[in-house]
Design a protein around this motif. Structure first.
Motif, short mmCIF file in Angstrom:
data_model
loop_
_atom_site.label_atom_id
_atom_site.label_comp_id
_atom_site.label_asym_id
_atom_site.label_seq_id
_atom_site.Cartn_x
_atom_site.Cartn_y
_atom_site.Cartn_z
N SER A 103 0.54 -1.29 0.09
CA SER A 103 -0.04 -0.13 0.03
C SER A 103 0.86 1.27 -0.09
O SER A 103 1.99 1.16 0.42
CB SER A 103 -1.01 -0.02 1.22
OG SER A 103 0.11 0.04 2.31
N PRO A 104 0.40 2.44 -0.62
CA PRO A 104 1.29 3.50 -0.57
C PRO A 104 1.35 3.96 0.76
O PRO A 104 0.60 3.83 1.69
CB PRO A 104 0.16 4.45 -1.44
CG PRO A 104 -1.02 3.93 -1.25
CD PRO A 104 -0.89 2.51 -1.05
N PRO A 105 2.29 5.16 0.85
CA PRO A 105 2.79 5.77 2.17
C PRO A 105 1.21 6.40 2.54
O PRO A 105 0.49 6.76 2.13
CB PRO A 105 3.62 6.83 1.88
CG PRO A 105 4.38 6.03 0.74
CD PRO A 105 3.38 5.55 0.03
N SER A 106 1.20 6.67 3.95
CA SER A 106 0.26 7.49 4.54
C SER A 106 -0.11 8.91 3.75
O SER A 106 0.88 9.20 3.02
CB SER A 106 0.35 7.73 6.04
OG SER A 106 1.55 8.65 6.23
N ARG A 107 -1.31 9.44 4.08
CA ARG A 107 -1.65 10.64 3.26
C ARG A 107 -0.58 11.88 3.70
O ARG A 107 -0.05 12.36 2.62
CB ARG A 107 -3.11 10.94 3.52
CG ARG A 107 -3.47 12.29 2.74
CD ARG A 107 -5.28 12.26 2.77
NE ARG A 107 -5.73 11.12 2.20
CZ ARG A 107 -6.74 10.85 2.41
NH1 ARG A 107 -7.59 11.31 3.31
NH2 ARG A 107 -7.43 9.88 1.64
N PRO A 108 -0.38 11.95 4.90
CA PRO A 108 0.63 12.97 5.00
C PRO A 108 1.92 12.76 4.62
O PRO A 108 2.62 13.84 3.99
CB PRO A 108 0.67 13.11 6.77
CG PRO A 108 -0.46 12.26 7.13
CD PRO A 108 -0.68 11.32 6.03
N ILE A 109 2.53 11.69 4.18
CA ILE A 109 3.88 11.47 3.88
C ILE A 109 3.63 11.73 2.21
O ILE A 109 4.42 12.30 1.66
CB ILE A 109 4.15 9.96 4.06
CG1 ILE A 109 4.48 9.97 5.75
CG2 ILE A 109 5.68 9.75 3.08
CD1 ILE A 109 5.08 8.45 5.90
N ARG A 110 2.45 11.20 1.77
CA ARG A 110 2.31 11.49 0.16
C ARG A 110 2.19 12.83 0.00
O ARG A 110 2.71 13.35 -1.14
CB ARG A 110 1.12 10.89 -0.27
CG ARG A 110 1.20 9.33 -0.44
CD ARG A 110 0.14 8.47 -1.30
NE ARG A 110 -1.42 8.90 -0.87
CZ ARG A 110 -2.13 8.27 -0.05
NH1 ARG A 110 -1.71 7.49 0.62
NH2 ARG A 110 -3.31 8.80 -0.05
N ALA A 111 1.59 13.65 0.75
CA ALA A 111 1.31 15.08 0.30
C ALA A 111 2.59 15.96 0.43
O ALA A 111 2.93 16.56 -0.34
CB ALA A 111 0.08 15.83 1.48
N ALA A 112 3.23 15.32 1.61
CA ALA A 112 4.60 16.24 1.72
C ALA A 112 5.83 15.57 0.59
O ALA A 112 6.48 16.38 0.18
CB ALA A 112 5.33 15.64 3.02
N LEU A 113 5.50 14.39 0.13
CA LEU A 113 6.27 13.90 -0.87
C LEU A 113 6.04 14.77 -2.26
O LEU A 113 7.07 15.29 -2.99
CB LEU A 113 6.09 12.36 -1.35
CG LEU A 113 7.03 11.60 -0.44
CD1 LEU A 113 6.49 9.97 -0.60
CD2 LEU A 113 8.42 11.56 -1.12
N ARG A 114 4.69 14.90 -2.47
CA ARG A 114 4.46 15.68 -3.69
C ARG A 114 4.91 17.03 -3.55
O ARG A 114 5.44 17.68 -4.61
CB ARG A 114 2.71 15.68 -3.79
CG ARG A 114 2.19 14.73 -4.42
CD ARG A 114 0.78 14.90 -4.92
NE ARG A 114 -0.12 14.91 -3.93
CZ ARG A 114 -0.69 14.19 -3.06
NH1 ARG A 114 -0.48 12.76 -3.27
NH2 ARG A 114 -1.38 14.28 -1.92
N SER A 115 4.72 17.81 -2.54
CA SER A 115 5.22 19.20 -2.15
C SER A 115 6.92 19.10 -2.40
O SER A 115 7.31 20.06 -3.20
CB SER A 115 5.02 19.60 -0.84
OG SER A 115 5.44 20.92 -0.80
N ALA A 116 7.68 18.21 -1.81
CA ALA A 116 9.09 18.16 -1.98
C ALA A 116 9.38 18.02 -3.46
O ALA A 116 10.42 18.39 -3.84
CB ALA A 116 9.66 17.19 -1.19
N LEU A 117 8.69 17.16 -4.24
CA LEU A 117 9.28 16.77 -5.43
C LEU A 117 8.76 17.72 -6.33
O LEU A 117 9.46 18.10 -7.35
CB LEU A 117 8.39 15.35 -6.12
CG LEU A 117 9.09 14.15 -5.35
CD1 LEU A 117 7.88 13.12 -5.60
CD2 LEU A 117 10.36 13.91 -5.49
N ALA A 118 7.72 18.71 -6.12
CA ALA A 118 7.38 19.84 -6.93
C ALA A 118 8.22 20.94 -6.87
O ALA A 118 8.69 21.67 -7.65
CB ALA A 118 6.13 20.09 -6.43
N ALA A 119 9.14 20.81 -5.54
CA ALA A 119 9.93 22.01 -5.38
C ALA A 119 11.28 21.67 -5.98
O ALA A 119 12.19 22.45 -5.98
CB ALA A 119 10.17 22.12 -3.90
#
Length: 125
Positions: A103-119
């Motif tokens: 299963s994918p990482p937890s929602r907070p981790i996914r959101a933080a990953l998206r933000s860090a990758l977008a930066a």
């Protein structure tokens, strides 16, 4: 009376080095115990690092493959996600690695990953 005072002074001067030696020995024992405790903590930290290093490297590889970024950028992504979510970096890395076949990482981790990758700066690839 003079003899009594002389005897007391002799007793005090004879016992003073013994007390000083005893205090010095106690100080050395306590110092050695403090140093031993610090060394045990350092060894524990090194052992933990050896256990977690491979999973962190795997997570960096996943991030590098996914985002076409450098190893340093992948490390910074992990650091940012860890700081943003207040979750230990090794737990973030384990979640990323576990998500490969589960299963994918937890929602907070996914959101933080998206933000860090977008930066991340555009690598032009």
């Amino acid at each position: 009376m003079a003899q009594g005072n002389d005897a007391e002074r002799a007793l005090e001067s004879a016992s003073a080095p013994a007390w000083a030696a005893s205090d010095e020995m106690q100080y050395r024992i306590v110092s050695a115990e403090v140093e031993a405790r610090a060394l045990r903590e350092e060894v524990d930290g090194l052992r933990r690092a050896l256990r977690t290093h491979p999973v962190i490297d795997m997570a960096r590889g996943v991030i590098m493959a996914t985002a076409s970024c450098t190893p340093e950028q992948a490390w910074q992504v992990l650091v940012q996600v860890s700081q943003h979510t207040n979750i230990k970096l090794r737990e973030i890395a384990q979640g990323i690695v576990d998500s490969i076949n589960g299963s994918p990482p937890s929602r907070p981790i996914r959101a933080a990953l998206r933000s860090a990758l977008a930066a991340l700066p555009d690598s032009g690839q």
